[in-house]
Design a protein around this motif. Structure first.
Motif, PDB file in Angstrom:
ATOM      1  N   ASP A  16       0.865  -1.183   0.000  1.00 17.02           N
ATOM      2  CA  ASP A  16       0.000   0.000   0.000  1.00 17.02           C
ATOM      3  C   ASP A  16       0.898   1.228   0.000  1.00 17.02           C
ATOM      4  O   ASP A  16       1.466   1.584   1.029  1.00 17.02           O
TER       5      ASP A  16
ATOM      6  N   SER B 266       0.679   3.905  -8.001  1.00 16.75           N
ATOM      7  CA  SER B 266       0.190   3.372  -6.730  1.00 16.75           C
ATOM      8  C   SER B 266       0.505   1.891  -6.603  1.00 16.75           C
ATOM      9  O   SER B 266       0.708   1.181  -7.591  1.00 16.75           O
TER      10      SER B 266
ATOM     11  N   ASN C 283      -1.172  -1.323  -4.530  1.00 13.19           N
ATOM     12  CA  ASN C 283      -2.311  -1.790  -3.732  1.00 13.19           C
ATOM     13  C   ASN C 283      -2.416  -3.304  -3.845  1.00 13.19           C
ATOM     14  O   ASN C 283      -2.005  -3.885  -4.840  1.00 13.19           O
TER      15      ASN C 283
ATOM     16  N   THR D  44      -7.643  -0.061  -0.330  1.00  8.95           N
ATOM     17  CA  THR D  44      -8.478   0.673  -1.268  1.00  8.95           C
ATOM     18  C   THR D  44      -7.616   1.407  -2.291  1.00  8.95           C
ATOM     19  O   THR D  44      -6.426   1.657  -2.075  1.00  8.95           O
ATOM     20  N   ALA D  45      -8.248   1.762  -3.405  1.00  8.90           N
ATOM     21  CA  ALA D  45      -7.537   2.492  -4.455  1.00  8.90           C
ATOM     22  C   ALA D  45      -7.153   3.884  -3.961  1.00  8.90           C
ATOM     23  O   ALA D  45      -7.798   4.451  -3.074  1.00  8.90           O
ATOM     24  N   TRP D  46      -6.111   4.417  -4.534  1.00 10.34           N
ATOM     25  CA  TRP D  46      -5.685   5.770  -4.218  1.00 10.34           C
ATOM     26  C   TRP D  46      -6.445   6.763  -5.094  1.00 10.34           C
ATOM     27  O   TRP D  46      -6.624   6.542  -6.283  1.00 10.34           O
ATOM     28  N   LYS D  47      -6.857   7.866  -4.497  1.00  8.38           N
ATOM     29  CA  LYS D  47      -7.555   8.911  -5.244  1.00  8.38           C
ATOM     30  C   LYS D  47      -6.569  10.027  -5.596  1.00  8.38           C
ATOM     31  O   LYS D  47      -5.830  10.502  -4.741  1.00  8.38           O
TER      32      LYS D  47
ATOM     33  N   ASN E 171      -5.939  13.712  -8.171  1.00 11.70           N
ATOM     34  CA  ASN E 171      -6.606  14.804  -8.877  1.00 11.70           C
ATOM     35  C   ASN E 171      -5.945  15.046 -10.232  1.00 11.70           C
ATOM     36  O   ASN E 171      -4.722  14.922 -10.365  1.00 11.70           O
TER      37      ASN E 171
ATOM     38  N   GLY F   9     -11.127  13.904 -10.782  1.00 11.38           N
ATOM     39  CA  GLY F   9     -10.187  13.004 -10.121  1.00 11.38           C
ATOM     40  C   GLY F   9     -10.228  11.621 -10.725  1.00 11.38           C
ATOM     41  O   GLY F   9     -10.980  11.345 -11.667  1.00 11.38           O
ATOM     42  N   LEU F  10      -9.438  10.747 -10.178  1.00 15.79           N
ATOM     43  CA  LEU F  10      -9.306   9.392 -10.703  1.00 15.79           C
ATOM     44  C   LEU F  10      -8.851   8.479  -9.577  1.00 15.79           C
ATOM     45  O   LEU F  10      -8.090   8.899  -8.698  1.00 15.79           O
ATOM     46  N   GLN F  11      -9.322   7.251  -9.593  1.00 18.26           N
ATOM     47  CA  GLN F  11      -8.838   6.246  -8.646  1.00 18.26           C
ATOM     48  C   GLN F  11      -7.876   5.316  -9.366  1.00 18.26           C
ATOM     49  O   GLN F  11      -8.176   4.820 -10.453  1.00 18.26           O
TER      50      GLN F  11
ATOM     51  N   ASN G 203      -5.373   1.853  -8.930  1.00 19.54           N
ATOM     52  CA  ASN G 203      -5.192   0.648  -8.124  1.00 19.54           C
ATOM     53  C   ASN G 203      -4.066  -0.181  -8.727  1.00 19.54           C
ATOM     54  O   ASN G 203      -4.251  -0.859  -9.727  1.00 19.54           O
TER      55      ASN G 203
END
Length: 309
Positions: free
Chosen positions: A171, A183, A185, A190-193, A195, A208-210, A212
């Motif tokens: 993580d 990222s 994971n 959980t996924a990282w958010k 911008n 924004g975007l997630q 993983n």
């Protein structure tokens, strides 16, 4: 009811590759591991960055016209880049330094457009096909120079992610200048958010975007451009015309940071007339999602970025 305690992280930011690089890992790991992660970034910078004297790419440039010994990582990077350059029909080309110098991106002040004859002379020196590889040796043309800005930072991020994984980190996130965000994971995290900045204002974030275990790569001209006769000219050049590419912003989502940064820059350089053809061929070789905002503010997006419409 018990409140969920926010997860805590160790975080540090350093200036490497001429940008701020931030790494976050869970607090249960040590400061020493965070320190060693930055050492990976710094080692890649010293070993491969074309702007660092003594690096592989710096030696290639200094020894232009002659064979220069390199390592396997150099070979793999150059081969991948040449493949992308071929698919883009030469619009993306890492031998573009003569064009950058002509335009004045390495001068304190530049207030005039290049003359046609100067542009033609510089374009004669720009040709990725002249980069030759034999075993662990590479040679460029006698008047050529490779620039690593579109890929070496991302290559370092990949190496750092691999280092963290090898030490049990599942993580984490690395943000290298806002243009390469990778990222780490697993199923339990959980996924990282992140911008995504507006194409015309880096301090405005409209969406924004997630991510993983992925990398988001961003290319644009807002941070590095010239103002000539009241018009802005960006630093990402179309190496067929010799002029700055006319797109406003490209974003790419990949597993590999290196591939993502190469593709985001490459897509930025490709003109609309051949865009569909080029992307279709790239898709035959690489797994990626993307968006493009062109000079007319038209947005071209894949399913992953549908919300940007």
């Amino acid at each position: 009811m018990l409140q969920k305690v926010p997860k805590q992280y160790l975080a540090q930011t350093r200036n490497i590759f001429h940008c701020n690089c931030k790494i976050k890992i869970p607090i249960e790991f040590s400061e020493e591991l965070l320190e060693r992660a930055f050492e990976v970034l710094e080692e890649i910078d010293l070993k491969y960055n074309s702007y660092v004297s003594g690096s592989y790419f710096s030696c290639i440039n200094e020894n232009r016209g002659n064979w220069t010994p390199i390592d396997q990582d150099c070979v793999e990077m150059i081969r991948m880049i040449k493949k992308v350059s071929l698919i883009t029909k030469g619009h993306y080309d890492i031998t573009c330094m003569p064009l950058l110098q002509l335009w004045g991106f390495y001068k304190e002040n530049n207030h005039s457009l290049p003359k046609k004859d100067e542009l033609a002379t510089a374009l004669e020196k720009v040709n990725f096909r002249s980069i030759a590889i034999e075993g662990l040796n590479v040679k460029i043309g006698a008047e050529q120079e490779i620039i690593t800005g579109s890929f070496i930072k991302a290559f370092a991020v990949d190496k750092t992610i691999a280092f963290l994984k090898s030490h049990g980190v599942a993580d984490a996130i690395i943000n290298a200048g806002g243009s390469t965000i990778s990222s780490l994971n697993d199923a339990s995290h959980t996924a990282w958010k992140i911008n995504i900045p507006d194409a015309l204002s880096k301090d405005v974030f409209k969406t924004g975007l997630q991510i993983n275990s992925q990398t988001f790569s961003l290319s644009g001209s807002i941070d590095n451009n010239l103002l000539i006769d009241g018009k802005k000219y960006g630093h990402i050049l179309d190496c067929i015309t010799g002029y700055p590419a006319e797109n406003l912003q490209t974003g790419v989502l990949t597993k590999s940071a290196f591939l993502g940064d190469v593709l985001s820059t490459a897509l930025f350089t490709v003109p609309a007339t051949i865009r569909d053809e080029v992307i279709a061929e790239l898709k035959q070789h690489f797994d990626f999602d993307y968006f493009i905002i062109d000079n007319d503010h038209k947005k071209i997006v894949t399913e992953c970025f549908q919300y940007l419409r």
